[in-house]
Design an enzyme around this catalytic site. Structure first.
Site, PDB file in Angstrom:
ATOM      1  N   LYS A  91      54.213  29.114 -77.345  1.00 25.33           N
ATOM      2  CA  LYS A  91      54.503  30.052 -77.577  1.00 25.33           C
ATOM      3  C   LYS A  91      53.228  31.008 -77.617  1.00 25.33           C
ATOM      4  O   LYS A  91      52.632  29.689 -78.713  1.00 25.33           O
ATOM      5  CB  LYS A  91      55.740  29.522 -78.220  1.00 25.33           C
ATOM      6  CG  LYS A  91      56.923  30.637 -77.792  1.00 25.33           C
ATOM      7  CD  LYS A  91      58.041  30.362 -78.174  1.00 25.33           C
ATOM      8  CE  LYS A  91      59.351  31.500 -78.138  1.00 25.33           C
ATOM      9  NZ  LYS A  91      60.260  31.171 -78.627  1.00 25.33           N
ATOM     10  N   SER A 122      64.674  32.714 -76.440  1.00 22.85           N
ATOM     11  CA  SER A 122      63.429  33.984 -76.205  1.00 22.85           C
ATOM     12  C   SER A 122      61.728  33.034 -75.230  1.00 22.85           C
ATOM     13  O   SER A 122      60.746  33.373 -75.613  1.00 22.85           O
ATOM     14  CB  SER A 122      62.749  33.917 -77.351  1.00 22.85           C
ATOM     15  OG  SER A 122      62.140  32.941 -78.550  1.00 22.85           O
ATOM     16  N   SER A 128      66.707  28.771 -78.637  1.00 25.60           N
ATOM     17  CA  SER A 128      65.333  29.581 -77.428  1.00 25.60           C
ATOM     18  C   SER A 128      64.716  28.917 -76.932  1.00 25.60           C
ATOM     19  O   SER A 128      63.672  28.801 -76.371  1.00 25.60           O
ATOM     20  CB  SER A 128      64.454  30.541 -78.488  1.00 25.60           C
ATOM     21  OG  SER A 128      64.904  31.433 -79.033  1.00 25.60           O
TER      22      SER A 128
END
Ligand code: GLN
Length: 483
Positions: free
Chosen positions: A77, A152, A176
């Site tokens: 990420k 997210s 997330s």
């Protein structure tokens, strides 16, 4: 096709010398080149680093190193620092920022022989539930490209689901990892707070943030969690003895397991299709001998409001360092103060600015007690309520998300509704509990996730339960139909 395989399968093929790490790496890079325009999973690729790491991994295999994830291509990420590879948090304010060091997680993955393909998209600074808050790119759900992948960690979920990476890391502050995992049919796991180092993770809510894995199977998820975890002296909240073990993953049984079903997470707030899918799973598991009990955890009803005080409060202080001087981009102005204001005003997106303002307000003199302090008290209450339940039950089961993947743009005008979707996932962050989303049957044509949450340091047991539940549900990994 190589890109369809699980991590365990790729590693087995590599060790049997059926394929080389270079071939595996190139297969993924090729697929990204062909398809990522459609999915929008990546913000940056690092093919040179990938090929260098592939060479190192091949050397390990040739030397007889049988680590279970050697040679497996992964993505991180883009709020996790990678030396020499741009790390933007999907924000304009960090565009151009190239970290001089690797996060501990990145280092651990490399040491385990994994190959880094690139960095994945996210809601700006990990603030969001759908993935639509990225300032740089729109990520689509591989199950239906008109729909959101969840946030997210949107890009990580899309990358693994669309077979553009075999595994990916995410960060989870209020859901997330687990929210996008449930919306894309993956296994997503937030370990116990402190078991995976946060060193090198760009902090959002430091007391809630935790890095964890996305994978197609529970076995891959457990092995990946094992590889990234462990005590780290560079993270002051790291726990001693925190390495996660996969040794007993495939043992144990569901017979006599005591699992709690909190009434607060089976209400009308949950879409009927989601509820039905979870209830089907509960029926199957009851026949397998699981002992389900309905319980009540009233503090859940305060979770979202409490979280949306604490997380912004911590964010407002964590994001103070992005001023155009020390990191990333800068908007020039007449003086220092004007420069800070111009940079922060122009380069932070609207959701990030909203959070900074709410957080600053909640921490300001006169309001601290009414908001932040109060929220911390509720947080304590919530953790205590869950801990009490874990005295009696092995874990807690609920839907992971109240809804399946919704249409892109559908909720942008209703931020309140979007935030309420974090209802099921937030409690685990409040108490630091390990929590995992696992696919159950589809609702319509879309994936649904079951959420399992267990006590602090109960990660291994939770993964073992998830493994057995997955087996009992007889679920073969389902690929998105449009692939
Ligand atoms: N949806 C939550 C938020 O917007 C959680 C985000 C996260 O876990 N990083 O804050």
């Amino acid at each position: 096709m190589i890109t369809q395989l699980t991590a365990t399968e790729i590693n087995t093929a590599l060790r049997a010398k059926k394929v080389s790490v270079k071939e595996v790496t190139e297969a993924f890079l090729k697929r990204i080149e062909n398809f990522d325009e459609e999915y929008g999973a990546y913000l940056a690729l690092c093919p040179e680093r990938a090929l260098a790491e592939a060479e190192a991994a091949q050397a390990k295999i040739d030397a007889g190193d049988s680590g279970p994830l050697v040679g497996v291509p992964i993505a991180h990420k883009d709020n996790i620092s990678t030396q020499g590879v741009e790390t933007t948090c999907a924000s304009k304010i960090l565009q151009g920022y190239v970290p001089p060091y690797d996060a501990t997680v990145v280092e651990n993955c490399r040491e385990a022989g994994m190959v880094l393909l690139g960095k994945t998209n996210l809601d700006e600074f990990a603030m969001g539930t759908s993935g639509e808050n990225s300032a740089l790119r729109l990520t689509r759900n591989p199950w239906d490209t008109d729909r959101v992948p969840g946030g997210s960690s949107a890009g990580s979920a899309a990358a693994v689901s669309a077979e553009l990476a075999c595994l990916a890391t995410g960060s989870d502050t209020g859901g997330s990892i687990r929210m996008p995992a449930s919306l894309t049919g993956l296994v997503g796991f937030k370990p116990t707070y402190g078991r995976v180092s946060r060193y090198g993770l760009v902090a959002f809510g430091s007391s809630l943030d935790q890095i964890g894995p996305f994978a197609k199977t529970v076995e891959d998820c457990s092995l990946f969690a094992e590889a990234m975890s462990g005590y780290d002296r560079k993270d002051s909240t790291s726990l001693q003895g925190s390495k996660i073990s996969s040794a007993d993953l495939k043992t144990g049984s569901l017979k006599g397991k005591k699992i709690a079903l909190p009434r607060e997470l089976f209400t009308d707030a949950i879409d009927p299709g989601v509820r039905e899918s979870v209830e089907i799973a509960i029926d199957v598991l009851t026949r397998e001998g699981v002992d389900f009990h309905e319980i009540t955890l009233p503090s859940i009803n305060y979770g979202v409001t409490t979280y949306y005080i604490i997380a912004p409060a911590e964010a407002s202080s964590n994001l103070a360092k992005f001023d155009g001087v020390r990191f990333g981009s800068r908007v020039e102005s007449t003086g220092h103060v004007e420069g800070f204001a111009a940079t922060r005003g122009k380069l932070f997106g609207p959701e990030v600015k909203l959070r900074i303002m709410v957080g600053t307000y909640a921490l300001s003199a006169g309001y601290y007690d009414a908001y932040y302090h109060r929220a911390q008290q509720v947080r304590g209450l919530m953790a205590a309520e869950f801990e009490q339940a874990f005295q009696e039950y092995d874990c807690i089961l609920s839907p992971a998300s109240p809804v399946t993947a919704f249409k892109i743009g559908e909720m942008v005008d209703d931020p309140m509704k979007l935030k309420l979707l974090d209802l099921c996932t937030i409690p685990a962050n409040m108490g630091g509990f390990p929590s995992l989303s696992l696919p159950s049957s589809l609702a319509g044509d879309l994936p649904v996730g079951i959420l399992l949450t267990g006590p602090v340091m109960g990660d291994e047991k939770l993964l073992q339960t998830a493994y057995n539940i997955d087996r009992a549900l007889g679920r073969d990994y389902r690929r998105p139909p449009i692939l």
